[in-house]
Motif scaffolding. Structure first.
Motif, mmCIF file in Angstrom:
data_model
loop_
_atom_site.group_PDB
_atom_site.id
_atom_site.type_symbol
_atom_site.label_atom_id
_atom_site.label_comp_id
_atom_site.label_asym_id
_atom_site.label_seq_id
_atom_site.Cartn_x
_atom_site.Cartn_y
_atom_site.Cartn_z
ATOM 1 N N ILE A 108 0.879 -1.168 0.000
ATOM 2 C CA ILE A 108 0.000 0.000 0.000
ATOM 3 C C ILE A 108 0.913 1.213 0.000
ATOM 4 O O ILE A 108 1.845 1.303 0.810
ATOM 5 C CB ILE A 108 -0.933 0.035 1.217
ATOM 6 C CG1 ILE A 108 -1.999 -1.060 1.089
ATOM 7 C CG2 ILE A 108 -1.587 1.399 1.353
ATOM 8 C CD1 ILE A 108 -2.935 -1.147 2.270
ATOM 9 N N PHE B 216 0.079 6.944 3.290
ATOM 10 C CA PHE B 216 -0.827 6.869 4.429
ATOM 11 C C PHE B 216 -2.257 7.170 3.990
ATOM 12 O O PHE B 216 -2.501 8.103 3.235
ATOM 13 C CB PHE B 216 -0.401 7.869 5.506
ATOM 14 C CG PHE B 216 -1.298 7.877 6.707
ATOM 15 C CD1 PHE B 216 -2.282 8.837 6.860
ATOM 16 C CD2 PHE B 216 -1.174 6.893 7.677
ATOM 17 C CE1 PHE B 216 -3.107 8.835 7.971
ATOM 18 C CE2 PHE B 216 -1.997 6.884 8.792
ATOM 19 C CZ PHE B 216 -2.970 7.867 8.941
ATOM 20 N N GLY B 217 -3.203 6.370 4.481
ATOM 21 C CA GLY B 217 -4.607 6.594 4.174
ATOM 22 C C GLY B 217 -5.069 5.989 2.864
ATOM 23 O O GLY B 217 -6.256 5.979 2.571
ATOM 24 N N ASN B 218 -4.130 5.471 2.078
ATOM 25 C CA ASN B 218 -4.503 4.808 0.824
ATOM 26 C C ASN B 218 -4.737 3.334 1.119
ATOM 27 O O ASN B 218 -3.858 2.653 1.619
ATOM 28 C CB ASN B 218 -3.371 4.982 -0.186
ATOM 29 C CG ASN B 218 -3.654 4.247 -1.483
ATOM 30 O OD1 ASN B 218 -4.745 3.741 -1.708
ATOM 31 N ND2 ASN B 218 -2.657 4.182 -2.345
ATOM 32 N N GLU B 219 -5.921 2.840 0.826
ATOM 33 C CA GLU B 219 -6.243 1.462 1.154
ATOM 34 C C GLU B 219 -6.089 0.522 -0.032
ATOM 35 O O GLU B 219 -6.472 -0.633 0.054
ATOM 36 C CB GLU B 219 -7.689 1.393 1.678
ATOM 37 C CG GLU B 219 -7.940 2.254 2.906
ATOM 38 C CD GLU B 219 -7.213 1.750 4.140
ATOM 39 O OE1 GLU B 219 -6.818 2.586 4.972
ATOM 40 O OE2 GLU B 219 -7.015 0.533 4.252
ATOM 41 N N LYS B 220 -5.524 0.985 -1.140
ATOM 42 C CA LYS B 220 -5.399 0.114 -2.306
ATOM 43 C C LYS B 220 -4.215 -0.817 -2.118
ATOM 44 O O LYS B 220 -3.063 -0.395 -2.064
ATOM 45 C CB LYS B 220 -5.206 0.937 -3.575
ATOM 46 C CG LYS B 220 -5.103 0.074 -4.825
ATOM 47 C CD LYS B 220 -5.011 0.910 -6.084
ATOM 48 C CE LYS B 220 -4.928 0.034 -7.323
ATOM 49 N NZ LYS B 220 -4.909 0.839 -8.567
#
Lengths: 115, 114
Positions: free
Chosen positions: B94, B97-101
């Motif tokens: 991933i 930060f905060g990227n859920e892909k």
């Protein structure tokens, strides 16, 4: 705690027919993913939901694939019409979005064979 | 774009021997790294993850991995493998930060030879 539940586990259909897969994520998980895994490959993201909103569907072939997540819980992925190249394992995963990056939990997948 | 490279598609190892499965990633920003295991006809199960802190991460089933930022690697190791470790192993990343892909590599099939 129950894990991610997918159904059916296996599906065989003729090309040009429709097919649908269902996913029930872990309770309380607001993020839901659909991945496609071709034979001998890693999973590839098709679509990601945050609650009921599709926040990333850039890899979803929208001419034949559709997905929905009504009420932000269960989700359905549909293919209409199916093609031979759609044969793959379709994986659903869920995670709880909070502080930082969290773990995605996967279901057992639906193995689709298009003949 | 983030990508993950697993250099070995298949790794045969004798039982009780050590093993290392290689993973390299490409990213210009901070990354979070994962190793998943997939047993036949099963979904993916998380082995371990690196989010921050110590670069040596210990996971389940005796596996560990080391994050090496300069080498952009996250190799998976086990000092002594068992027959039950036969499975497909996927490295994933991933980016940011905060990227859920979650982006996966192509996988390494680990085969344990009795």
């Amino acid at each position: 705690e129950a894990g991610v539940v997918q159904s059916p586990r296996y599906k065989i259909i003729e090309k040009k027919q429709p097919v649908a897969f269902w996913c029930n994520p872990i309770s309380g998980h607001n993020t839901l993913y659909w991945y496609r895994q071709n034979l001998g490959q890693g999973p590839e993201l098709l679509i990601r939901y945050e609650n009921e909103e599709a926040v990333d569907d850039s890899q979803l072939p929208k001419d034949r694939f559709s997905a929905e997540r009504l009420k932000g819980v269960d989700s359905t992925l549909k293919i209409q019409p199916a093609e031979l190249g759609d044969s793959a394992v379709y994986l659903c995963a869920s995670s709880r979005r909070g502080e930082g990056t969290t773990e995605a939990f996967f279901g057992q997948g639906t193995r689709l064979t298009v003949v | 774009a983030q990508s993950v490279t697993q250099l070995d598609s298949q790794v045969p190892v004798f039982e009780e021997a050590p093993v290392e499965l290689r993973c390299n990633y490409s990213s210009s920003v901070s990354v979070y790294l994962f190793w998943y295991v997939q047993y036949p006809n099963q979904g993916l199960q998380l082995l371990l993850k690196y989010l921050s802190g110590s670069t040596l991460v210990k996971g389940i089933n005796g596996f560990e991995a080391e994050f090496n930022k300069s080498q952009t690697s996250f190799h998976l190791r086990k000092p002594s493998v068992h027959i039950s470790d036969t499975a497909e192993y996927f490295c994933a990343v991933i980016q940011g930060f905060g990227n859920e892909k979650l982006t996966f590599g192509t996988g390494t099939r680990l085969t344990i030879i009795p």
